[in-house]
Design a protein around this motif. Structure first.
Motif, short mmCIF file in Angstrom:
data_model
loop_
_atom_site.label_atom_id
_atom_site.label_comp_id
_atom_site.label_asym_id
_atom_site.label_seq_id
_atom_site.Cartn_x
_atom_site.Cartn_y
_atom_site.Cartn_z
N ASP A 10 0.86 -1.18 0.00
CA ASP A 10 0.00 0.00 0.00
C ASP A 10 0.90 1.23 0.00
O ASP A 10 1.53 1.56 1.00
CB ASP A 10 -0.90 -0.01 1.24
N SER A 16 4.24 4.17 3.42
CA SER A 16 4.21 2.94 2.64
C SER A 16 4.08 1.75 3.59
O SER A 16 4.76 1.71 4.62
CB SER A 16 5.49 2.79 1.81
N CYS A 18 3.42 -2.69 3.96
CA CYS A 18 3.45 -4.01 3.35
C CYS A 18 2.93 -5.05 4.35
O CYS A 18 3.15 -4.92 5.56
CB CYS A 18 4.87 -4.41 2.94
N ALA A 65 -0.65 -4.43 -5.45
CA ALA A 65 -0.34 -3.07 -4.97
C ALA A 65 -1.61 -2.24 -4.94
O ALA A 65 -2.50 -2.38 -5.79
CB ALA A 65 0.70 -2.42 -5.86
N THR A 66 -1.68 -1.35 -3.96
CA THR A 66 -2.82 -0.45 -3.83
C THR A 66 -2.32 0.91 -3.37
O THR A 66 -1.14 1.11 -3.13
CB THR A 66 -3.88 -1.03 -2.86
N ARG A 70 0.11 2.97 -6.49
CA ARG A 70 0.07 1.58 -6.98
C ARG A 70 0.49 1.45 -8.44
O ARG A 70 1.10 0.45 -8.82
CB ARG A 70 -1.33 0.99 -6.79
N ASN A 71 0.19 2.45 -9.25
CA ASN A 71 0.52 2.35 -10.67
C ASN A 71 2.00 2.59 -10.95
O ASN A 71 2.46 2.35 -12.06
CB ASN A 71 -0.32 3.35 -11.48
N CYS A 73 4.25 1.12 -8.94
CA CYS A 73 4.92 0.01 -8.26
C CYS A 73 5.31 -1.05 -9.28
O CYS A 73 4.44 -1.67 -9.91
CB CYS A 73 3.99 -0.59 -7.20
N LYS A 79 -2.86 -4.34 -9.78
CA LYS A 79 -3.11 -3.04 -9.15
C LYS A 79 -4.58 -3.01 -8.71
O LYS A 79 -5.47 -3.27 -9.51
CB LYS A 79 -2.86 -1.89 -10.12
N GLU A 82 -7.78 1.21 -3.59
CA GLU A 82 -7.67 1.20 -2.13
C GLU A 82 -9.02 1.00 -1.47
O GLU A 82 -9.10 0.52 -0.34
CB GLU A 82 -7.00 2.48 -1.62
N CYS A 85 -9.43 -2.68 -1.21
CA CYS A 85 -8.47 -3.26 -0.27
C CYS A 85 -8.81 -2.91 1.18
O CYS A 85 -8.70 -3.77 2.07
CB CYS A 85 -7.06 -2.80 -0.61
N ALA A 251 -4.82 -5.89 0.10
CA ALA A 251 -4.13 -6.20 -1.16
C ALA A 251 -3.58 -7.62 -1.14
O ALA A 251 -3.66 -8.35 -2.14
CB ALA A 251 -3.01 -5.19 -1.40
#
Length: 260
Positions: A10, A16, A18, A65-66, A70-71, A73, A79, A82, A85, A251
């Motif tokens: 995220d 950030s 994880c 990824a969120t 996210r785009n 990552c 993707k 959020e 998620c 996510a």
């Protein structure tokens, strides 16, 4: 039987996060690093979660990824919004929750869930800093108090100050003027928390608030805002220490569901 590991990332505006899940059920490790999109925060969060778990990127069966970043990552092709998620993450921790109030660094969202944790409806305020974590950070800088201590200060208030300005810039001037006039710091903090709660409650009341209610995002950690918001919406608010990780957790769950 071989375990299935999934990773959720995220990438927010200011932090950030994880989460690594085992078999879609057990949190193996998590990480949270200050520094969001456009910083080294995502890489640091990834490095930390792998170090803490003893696992590697190659051992991940699925990655999603969120968040705002996210785009950008490169760790995954998956993707995810959020909104989705946070719904999945909150439902994982609080299966009975039907309304999520997510206050992040730059926006506020209210999400309605069905019985299975799927999003039914949502509203978002991303046009103004008032009612967001950014607003609280600005106020904390003026008062020279860590924003994480706001809950303790608000609890000591005797006559919470009225913060009437709806704009962060004007509210900043208002708080400075009240400080100059001798308003107690605890009363100002309580007023600031109530101001944020009032903005978010107005957003929440435009959607059907169905109990149970929980908070997600970084501001969920702020007991001053959380208690003021519960009073403003007339509903108790569930809280989990994992609240800021709900996006990354969701996510990781999304990645697991995709595999299955």
């Amino acid at each position: 039987m071989t375990s299935v590991y999934t990773l959720g990332i995220d990438i927010g505006s200011t932090t950030s996060k994880c989460v690594i899940l085992e078999d879609g059920a057990n949190i193996v490790a998590s990480s949270l690093v200050v520094g969001g999109i456009g910083t080294s925060g995502p890489e640091q969060a990834l490095s930390r979660v792998f170090q803490d778990s003893g696992l590697t990127r190659e051992q991940m069966d699925g990655v999603a990824a969120t968040g705002y970043g996210r785009n950008r990552c490169g760790e995954t092709e998956l993707k995810v919004s959020e909104l989705t998620c946070h719904g999945l993450g909150a439902h994982f921790v609080f299966p009975q929750v039907r309304t999520i109030i997510d206050i992040g660094g730059q926006d506020a969202k209210v999400i309605s869930l069905d019985d299975a944790g799927r999003m039914q409806n949502f509203l978002m305020n991303d046009k103004c800093e008032a009612g967001t974590g950014r607003f609280l950070d600005v106020m904390a800088n003026i008062l020279c108090i860590p924003v994480n201590d706001f809950g303790d200060w608000a609890a000591k208030a005797k006559a919470p100050a009225s913060i009437s300005s709806t704009c962060t810039v004007f509210a900043e001037s208002e708080v400075i003027s009240q400080l100059a006039a001798g308003t107690e710091t605890a009363d100002l903090v309580a007023g600031i928390c109530a101001s944020v709660a009032g903005r978010v409650a107005s957003l929440a009341k435009r959607i059907n608030i169905v109990p149970e209610v929980c908070m997600s995002g970084g501001v969920a950690q702020n007991s001053g805002v959380r208690l003021a918001l519960a009073e403003a919406i007339g509903q108790p608010i569930e809280f989990s220490p994992l609240a800021q990780l709900f996006g990354a957790l969701g996510a990781a769950l999304y990645a697991y569901h995709k595999i299955k």
